[in-house]
Design an enzyme around this catalytic site. Sequence first.
Site, mmCIF file in Angstrom:
data_model
loop_
_atom_site.group_PDB
_atom_site.id
_atom_site.type_symbol
_atom_site.label_atom_id
_atom_site.label_comp_id
_atom_site.label_asym_id
_atom_site.label_seq_id
_atom_site.Cartn_x
_atom_site.Cartn_y
_atom_site.Cartn_z
ATOM 1 N N LYS A 170 -3.560 -21.448 10.321
ATOM 2 C CA LYS A 170 -2.514 -19.995 9.316
ATOM 3 C C LYS A 170 -2.087 -19.565 10.837
ATOM 4 O O LYS A 170 -1.785 -18.417 11.243
ATOM 5 C CB LYS A 170 -3.295 -19.917 8.429
ATOM 6 N N ASP A 190 0.208 -17.329 12.980
ATOM 7 C CA ASP A 190 0.564 -16.148 12.838
ATOM 8 C C ASP A 190 2.242 -15.892 13.274
ATOM 9 O O ASP A 190 2.533 -14.735 14.314
ATOM 10 C CB ASP A 190 -0.138 -14.877 13.309
ATOM 11 N N CYS A 192 4.897 16.800 -8.864
ATOM 12 C CA CYS A 192 5.484 17.649 -9.003
ATOM 13 C C CYS A 192 6.845 17.283 -9.855
ATOM 14 O O CYS A 192 6.846 16.415 -9.556
ATOM 15 C CB CYS A 192 6.538 17.977 -7.692
ATOM 16 N N LYS A 222 -8.106 -15.568 5.278
ATOM 17 C CA LYS A 222 -7.874 -14.841 5.914
ATOM 18 C C LYS A 222 -9.076 -14.456 6.708
ATOM 19 O O LYS A 222 -9.575 -14.028 5.831
ATOM 20 C CB LYS A 222 -7.845 -13.445 5.145
ATOM 21 N N CYS A 231 4.701 22.442 -4.578
ATOM 22 C CA CYS A 231 4.817 21.170 -3.555
ATOM 23 C C CYS A 231 5.723 21.495 -2.613
ATOM 24 O O CYS A 231 6.473 22.587 -2.729
ATOM 25 C CB CYS A 231 6.472 20.575 -4.650
ATOM 26 N N CYS A 261 13.705 18.864 -7.797
ATOM 27 C CA CYS A 261 12.587 18.716 -6.915
ATOM 28 C C CYS A 261 13.870 17.999 -5.184
ATOM 29 O O CYS A 261 14.194 16.475 -5.504
ATOM 30 C CB CYS A 261 12.066 18.401 -6.869
ATOM 31 N N CYS A 292 9.808 21.755 -2.631
ATOM 32 C CA CYS A 292 10.697 23.265 -3.305
ATOM 33 C C CYS A 292 9.365 24.136 -3.823
ATOM 34 O O CYS A 292 9.621 25.069 -4.659
ATOM 35 C CB CYS A 292 11.172 22.085 -4.755
ATOM 36 N N GLU A 322 -6.208 -26.681 7.540
ATOM 37 C CA GLU A 322 -4.808 -26.164 9.158
ATOM 38 C C GLU A 322 -4.495 -24.818 9.226
ATOM 39 O O GLU A 322 -5.310 -23.957 8.338
ATOM 40 C CB GLU A 322 -2.894 -26.591 8.642
ATOM 41 N N TYR A 366 5.341 -27.818 8.781
ATOM 42 C CA TYR A 366 3.849 -27.804 8.325
ATOM 43 C C TYR A 366 3.655 -28.395 6.571
ATOM 44 O O TYR A 366 2.899 -28.788 5.979
ATOM 45 C CB TYR A 366 3.100 -26.490 7.754
#
Length: 668
Positions: free
Chosen positions: A115, A117, A422, A310, A404, A427, A407, A113, A222
């Site tokens: 697919k 979207d 970090c 896909k 970081c 932080c 901090c 079938e 479906y």
Amino acid sequence: MEWNSAEKRVKELQDLLNKYNYEYHVLDKPSVTDAEYDQLLRELIKLEEEYPSLKSADSPSQRVGGAVLDSFEKVQHRTSMLSLGNAFNEEDLRDFDRKVRQAVGEEFSYVCELKIDGLAVSLRYENGLLAQGATRGDGTIGEDITKNLKTIRSIPLKISEPLSIEVRGEAFMPKGSFGALNKVKEEKGEEPFANPRNAAAGSLRQLDPKIAASRNLDIFLYAIADVGDTEIESHSEGLDRLEELGFKTNKERKRCENIEEVIQYVEEWTTRRPDLSYDIDGIVIKVDSLDQQEELGTTAKSPRWAIAYKFPAEEVVTVLRDIELSVGRTGVVTPTAILDPVRVAGTTVQRASLHNEDLIREKDIKIGDHVVIKKAGDIIPEVVNVLEDRRTGEEQEFLMPSHCPECESELVRLEGEVALRCINPKCPAQIREGLIHFVSRNAMNIDGLGEKVISQLFREKLIVDVADLYKLKKEQLLELERMGEKSVDNLLEAIEKSKQNSLEKLLFGLGIRHVGAKAAKTLAQQFNTIDKLAKATKEELTAINEIGDKMADAVVAYFENEEVQELLIELKQVGVNLEYKGPKLVAVDEIDSYFAGKTVVLTGKMEQLGRNEAKEKIEASGGKVTGSVSKKTDLVIAGEDAGSKLTKAQQLEIEVWDEAKLLEELNR
């Protein structure tokens, strides 16, 4: 890859995929593409297969899926709406076919079938009338959008027979409707929808049904959720039955006798997909026989009898203008590429994750480079490679900072990790991200406390830790930007309501390292109160089947922290529940019931018990109720007018009870 490196990468992938899941399924504002999401998920699955001990119950690989919005009432699906495993090439399809043949032999066929979207929905009919329509949600709990679904003209409000039935389908926006809608939005000066899928999802999540009615949505059905007492024996028969009842199904489906025909169908629609009046993002392949589906079974996430192919990813070129850094709640510093906006497959991409410094070095990515962005559908974009031949010499090398960005604490790379981290517990970025996690859907689920509100409260120094959320006053909130009296009242009500959550929600929200949602529930069930858990030893923790050494060490270390102990005292003082409220964890072999561990099929009409009530009682007694009779079935309960399932049970010499015997056993 060494175990420590694999552990780090798995955690990194899980956090990233959970973030993208939230953006896609909850916010309907995906920041990345399907192709890149799938690529990261495949990487995660591969690592978890190589290192099974790293697979956690809350991993995105186990997920069925996403979370539920509070804008609509929640709906418990009577039959779970599972997601499908993915195939990306012919090799994946042939591997799927090989596994099917190993399980059921050579005598079977497939149904292919398109697919669609769109947005998966479930429709429940009572006595032939549409009673409820719901979104897929997380696969177990969806949201009630009945009024909006009723505006889709291809959904019958009354089917041709007075049946009580639940069916599944994909709601979508045709390309023509999508174009017309965006034209109107642009004329009004509004931001257009990125693609038809987002437009469909956004339309069905409108609180005003009149808006959904104006969007000209459509649907293809479906599946029948539970064929029940019907004589349906295959998926293709179920689709034909849907048409008989007045439902719209996709006519482009095809029954294929072998994998060669499946591959031919896939190749045909890979070429023909632009000709359709609606978007498709792949092909769904299902084993046709329901008995064989039953025999193949499911994993926690996906059926073994179906797979989604896909379509190949699309790639485009754009310019990488900058690299930004963000600090997560665990202290990991993540670089993100800032791109010239580029439109691919209906979505505008402006950002792409670069994951870590090693990846930037490996791909030799520089600021100013022309880069290839890979994309398919709506989800995750990522930099595939650099076009070195387009360099002008003005590109700049990117250097990760030594401190970081939030901090200024020195960043470290822990042994076995690829990311810089970090480790300053004070932080601000980590504290802010931890607060955002605490109020999230799978944690304390405080509606109205999104990322923007949390950041605002943190910036105004109204909250420093999670206990401060429960000390907020109405007058404080009313002084904040975009905070009206009604929204403040709703927010305070949601905060107050969250105090009553069961312990597992709090445990997950606290962000204990290595403890996901499933592990949090297991710990809550085993120890019942947070005080008992806080005193648990490593030996007591690892004695639990699902708790390993690393998780046990993390839990012990967490509760030994003096700041954590002070936080728990504060949470008690503000009235947050610290006890488990759900059913105690009981192993199947500890349930004193005939049904414990048995597979049961219900067929025919029950006079005293409805089908759902019978199913709930059997499952509460440790049994598993399935929809079709197979060699794995232990017991069939046959009511009046039992049909082919009873006949098959007799042929297979499976034990058969009537309703009276069922009631007798349940009432023992």
